[in-house]
Design an enzyme around this catalytic site. Structure first.
Site, PDB file in Angstrom:
ATOM      1  N   THR A 282      15.755  22.514   5.549  1.00 12.38           N
ATOM      2  CA  THR A 282      14.732  20.999   6.317  1.00 12.38           C
ATOM      3  C   THR A 282      15.500  19.741   5.696  1.00 12.38           C
ATOM      4  OG1 THR A 282      12.956  20.036   6.982  1.00 12.38           O
ATOM      5  CG2 THR A 282      12.793  21.367   4.970  1.00 12.38           C
ATOM      6  N   GLU A 283      15.897  18.990   6.583  1.00  7.86           N
ATOM      7  CA  GLU A 283      16.478  17.431   6.181  1.00  7.86           C
ATOM      8  C   GLU A 283      15.832  16.885   5.267  1.00  7.86           C
ATOM      9  OE1 GLU A 283      15.576  14.865  10.150  1.00  7.86           O
ATOM     10  OE2 GLU A 283      17.069  16.396  10.152  1.00  7.86           O
ATOM     11  N   ASN A 284      14.464  17.062   5.216  1.00 16.56           N
ATOM     12  CA  ASN A 284      13.653  16.020   4.274  1.00 16.56           C
ATOM     13  C   ASN A 284      13.399  16.778   2.855  1.00 16.56           C
ATOM     14  OD1 ASN A 284      12.131  18.187   5.887  1.00 16.56           O
ATOM     15  ND2 ASN A 284      10.272  17.296   4.672  1.00 16.56           N
ATOM     16  N   SER A 324      19.946  16.267   0.438  1.00 21.77           N
ATOM     17  CA  SER A 324      19.869  16.881   1.589  1.00 21.77           C
ATOM     18  C   SER A 324      20.912  16.751   2.533  1.00 21.77           C
ATOM     19  CB  SER A 324      18.515  16.760   2.211  1.00 21.77           C
ATOM     20  OG  SER A 324      18.254  17.541   3.114  1.00 21.77           O
TER      21      SER A 324
END
Length: 455
Positions: A282-284, A324
């Site tokens: 997940t990008e966060n 990320s």
């Protein structure tokens, strides 16, 4: 040993001057220094420039500054969830500069590292690259982005010692780690302040040399808005959408590292089991994403890109947003699955803006579209008016050019390659005649199979 004095949120707010540039941590309302932002909202400070992933929800965090008219400009990647931000931008009351999420994270990191700027492939050939210097480097078109630095950085951490060393909890790191390096004055609000020596040096994320002041702030879920709990999930599930998610799942291979966008792609995670060998990103700032917990909130669990609490599988890891997106941009994510507004026969994707409609958000879509090794798009085949979304050439603002590998709609699965756009599968209940009738793009037919129906 240097010390970082502890002050109140109100004392911290007095250190902000009108006209200052603020760098603010947080993703949604997770890891956002809400106490500091709310204290600034009680002052008469104006003409602020706000740099952060998003201003915050209406009435919370930076949303209060916006409501008060204290912001003259916002630089970020996603303001769509704040209706006031959209209205302020449309009326001209606030200037808005959109940056792809990974570009924003890297620009803040560069500002803190004393780097003047950088070239990135993200946003090349899109409206966000207009007016910027571009170069072709090693055969790839890249866009120059200047570094971002502020007068004051406001960050939130889980724990701090009196020397200013900071620890972040789970996905609360996000933009905080970079933000803490990128300003002349750094103020951290933290949940727990401990004596020097109480933190394991191996577990310090931000060294104390970056932090000037600490503010004690006890957070609760009411500060987090829609990031608060599993009950906030707006996931829409029906047989048609599940069929599309199942078709996307068949495109994945054991060992793949996969990033899921919001909407239909999130349903893919619900179809995975522990034996799949697929690792969700997940990008966060998390690798090894597990399913949603049955109950609980963002104070207890990490959150995904949709700001919904998730679980962590064995072997999971957390990191900041700059790391990320370095994973994504550097080709370390194998597959991205995301939604679309248009896909054309050249593999171009448009999924972030519709001219004339109030959308102020690009998020991480451009980073993922250009950085992932394979891109799978899931979307409905037609617009509400019946017009095809599978078109000869995208006429909506591009997200990325020539990047789509697989397109999945409720009617069909298409692949893109040297032979162009090929129809390879029919979805349950669909016929070849239907697909031809509803597809504006040119394609060849090389049917492999029909996707099995849900259930």
């Amino acid at each position: 040993m240097k010390t970082a004095p502890q002050i109140s949120a109100q004392q911290a707010a007095q250190k902000i001057n009108s006209g200052d540039v603020l760098i603010v941590g947080g993703f949604g309302m997770t890891g956002t220094p809400v106490h500091l932002l709310h204290a600034i909202a009680e002052t008469d400070t104006t003409d602020l420039t706000y740099i952060g992933n998003n201003v915050g929800e209406t009435g919370l965090g930076g949303g209060r500054l916006l409501r008060n008219g204290q912001l003259k400009k916002a630089i970020g990647s996603y303001f769509t969830s704040n209706r006031e931000a959209v209205a302020a931008a449309q009326s001209g009351a606030m200037d808005v500069e959109l940056l792809p999420q990974g570009t924003l994270a890297e620009a803040i990191r560069a500002g803190g590292a004393g780097i003047g700027g950088f070239f990135t492939p993200t946003s090349a050939g899109t409206p966000l690259a207009e007016g910027r210097e571009t170069r072709t480097i090693d055969g790839t078109e890249m866009v120059y982005i200047p570094a971002l630095r502020g007068n004051v950085a406001l960050v939130r951490a889980w724990r701090a010692d009196t020397a200013g060393n900071l620890q972040y909890r789970m996905t609360e790191n996000n933009f905080n780690q970079a933000a803490a390096t990128a300003a002349d004055l750094v103020i951290a609000e933290v949940e727990e302040i401990v004596p020097v020596g109480a933190l394991d040096p191996n577990q310090v994320h931000t060294p104390g040399c970056f932090v000037d002041f600490l503010v004690q702030a006890n957070l609760c879920e009411e500060n987090l808005g829609s990031s608060a709990s599993v009950s906030a999930s707006l996931k829409k599930v029906d047989a048609q959408r599940l069929n599309m998610a199942r078709a996307a799942l068949t495109e994945l291979r054991r060992g793949d590292i996969v990033n899921l966008g919001i909407g239909i792609p999130t349903l893919v995670a619900d179809l995975l089991d522990a034996s799949s060998g697929i690792i969700m990103h997940t990008e966060n700032g998390m690798l090894g994403v597990g399913p949603e917990p049955e109950s609980g909130g963002a104070m207890d669990y990490p959150v995904n890109a949709g700001k919904i609490p998730v679980t962590a599988l064995p072997g999971a890891s957390y990191f900041d947003s700059a790391t990320s997106f370095a994973m994504i941009r550097g080709g370390h994510v194998d597959v991205a699955i995301m939604g679309g507004l248009q896909v054309d026969e050249w593999g171009n994707l448009a999924n972030w803006a519709v001219p004339g409609k109030p959308l102020l958000g690009v998020g991480g879509a451009m980073d993922l579209a250009s950085g992932a090794d394979r891109l799978i798009i899931t979307m409905t085949h037609c617009n509400r008016d019946g017009s095809s979304k599978v078109v000869p050439r995208c006429d909506l603002p591009l997200t990325a050019a020539g990047v789509v590998d697989v397109l999945i709609t409720e009617l069909a699965v298409f692949r893109f390659g040297e032979s162009g756009m090929q129809l390879v599968k029919l979805m349950p209940g669909a016929t070849l005649e239907q697909v031809k009738e509803k597809t504006a793009a040119e394609f060849t037919v090389a049917l492999e199979e029909t996707v099995a129906a849900e259930g």
